[in-house]
Motif scaffolding. Sequence first.
Motif, PDB file in Angstrom:
ATOM      1  N   UNK A 119     -83.721 -34.797  -7.903  1.00  0.00           N
ATOM      2  CA  UNK A 119     -83.174 -33.553  -7.379  1.00  0.00           C
ATOM      3  C   UNK A 119     -82.192 -32.907  -8.323  1.00  0.00           C
ATOM      4  N   UNK A 120     -81.496 -31.914  -7.790  1.00  0.00           N
ATOM      5  CA  UNK A 120     -80.520 -31.137  -8.548  1.00  0.00           C
ATOM      6  C   UNK A 120     -79.137 -31.751  -8.466  1.00  0.00           C
ATOM      7  N   UNK A 121     -78.346 -31.495  -9.489  1.00  0.00           N
ATOM      8  CA  UNK A 121     -76.928 -31.829  -9.434  1.00  0.00           C
ATOM      9  C   UNK A 121     -76.209 -30.623  -8.860  1.00  0.00           C
ATOM     10  N   UNK A 122     -75.500 -30.825  -7.786  1.00  0.00           N
ATOM     11  CA  UNK A 122     -74.681 -29.762  -7.213  1.00  0.00           C
ATOM     12  C   UNK A 122     -73.385 -29.691  -8.009  1.00  0.00           C
ATOM     13  N   UNK A 123     -73.025 -28.514  -8.518  1.00  0.00           N
ATOM     14  CA  UNK A 123     -71.786 -28.406  -9.302  1.00  0.00           C
ATOM     15  C   UNK A 123     -70.564 -28.470  -8.392  1.00  0.00           C
ATOM     16  N   UNK A 124     -69.946 -29.608  -8.329  1.00  0.00           N
ATOM     17  CA  UNK A 124     -68.806 -29.836  -7.439  1.00  0.00           C
ATOM     18  C   UNK A 124     -67.502 -29.277  -7.980  1.00  0.00           C
ATOM     19  N   UNK A 125     -66.422 -29.641  -7.318  1.00  0.00           N
ATOM     20  CA  UNK A 125     -65.075 -29.142  -7.640  1.00  0.00           C
ATOM     21  C   UNK A 125     -64.633 -29.513  -9.052  1.00  0.00           C
ATOM     22  N   UNK A 134     -66.249 -21.525 -14.276  1.00  0.00           N
ATOM     23  CA  UNK A 134     -67.534 -22.109 -14.663  1.00  0.00           C
ATOM     24  C   UNK A 134     -68.451 -22.337 -13.460  1.00  0.00           C
ATOM     25  N   UNK A 135     -67.887 -22.751 -12.333  1.00  0.00           N
ATOM     26  CA  UNK A 135     -68.720 -23.047 -11.154  1.00  0.00           C
ATOM     27  C   UNK A 135     -69.564 -21.853 -10.738  1.00  0.00           C
ATOM     28  N   UNK A 136     -68.996 -20.661 -10.787  1.00  0.00           N
ATOM     29  CA  UNK A 136     -69.763 -19.480 -10.362  1.00  0.00           C
ATOM     30  C   UNK A 136     -70.895 -19.156 -11.330  1.00  0.00           C
ATOM     31  N   UNK A 137     -70.829 -19.633 -12.549  1.00  0.00           N
ATOM     32  CA  UNK A 137     -71.923 -19.444 -13.511  1.00  0.00           C
ATOM     33  C   UNK A 137     -73.029 -20.482 -13.304  1.00  0.00           C
ATOM     34  N   UNK A 138     -72.704 -21.557 -12.607  1.00  0.00           N
ATOM     35  CA  UNK A 138     -73.677 -22.634 -12.397  1.00  0.00           C
ATOM     36  C   UNK A 138     -74.330 -22.605 -11.024  1.00  0.00           C
ATOM     37  N   UNK A 139     -73.880 -21.696 -10.158  1.00  0.00           N
ATOM     38  CA  UNK A 139     -74.504 -21.508  -8.844  1.00  0.00           C
ATOM     39  C   UNK A 139     -74.734 -20.014  -8.671  1.00  0.00           C
ATOM     40  N   UNK A 140     -75.975 -19.658  -8.353  1.00  0.00           N
ATOM     41  CA  UNK A 140     -76.275 -18.252  -8.117  1.00  0.00           C
ATOM     42  C   UNK A 140     -77.283 -18.149  -6.975  1.00  0.00           C
TER      43      UNK A 140
END
Length: 184
Positions: A119-125, A134-140
């Motif tokens: 599966x995917x790695x969820x970009x955590x805190x 950076x988090x907002x660039x890794x989740x869209x």
Amino acid sequence: MATPSVHSTHLSTTHSFSKTYTPSITLLAGIGVQGDCHSGQTTKHQAQSTSNASAPNLRQVHLIPYELFQDLATHSFSIQPGELGENVTTWGIDLLALSKGTYLYFGAGNDAPIVQVTGLRWPGKGIERHKKGLAEKLVSRENGGNVVCKAGIMGVVIKGGAVKTGDMIRVAAPQGDRVALEPV
């Protein structure tokens, strides 16, 4: 796209955010990366292990495409391989487009180590603590509203062996219908 290959390999014996470059890693079947803090049959992810320490470890190996770092550079983020905690930085594979259950064969010959995508790695805190914004660039979100996680994929080791910088990677889709990746 380029021939799929291993750009670099990384590990960390401690639960630090980033992992250190090493010319090769050793994969252990059913365990993960030898000497890495996330190796084991049961979950070693800090947040997951506190809620269910006996859960199977679906995050034995973390892979990120080098192309992600190139994309992030266009948004003024300088990220180096291993910095986001991956064990294997790939080149020439659209990891996010793979189906759950895909097999990745590293190197040539019959003794090639094998990782099965879980599966995917969820970009955590930790990603946001590492670099603000950076988090907002890794989740869209796609046009249909589906969430897209770009922080790499996770897998389990099916067959052990050495994975080295420069190894070719052969991708083998699983039998049956394609199953989209979800965070694990």
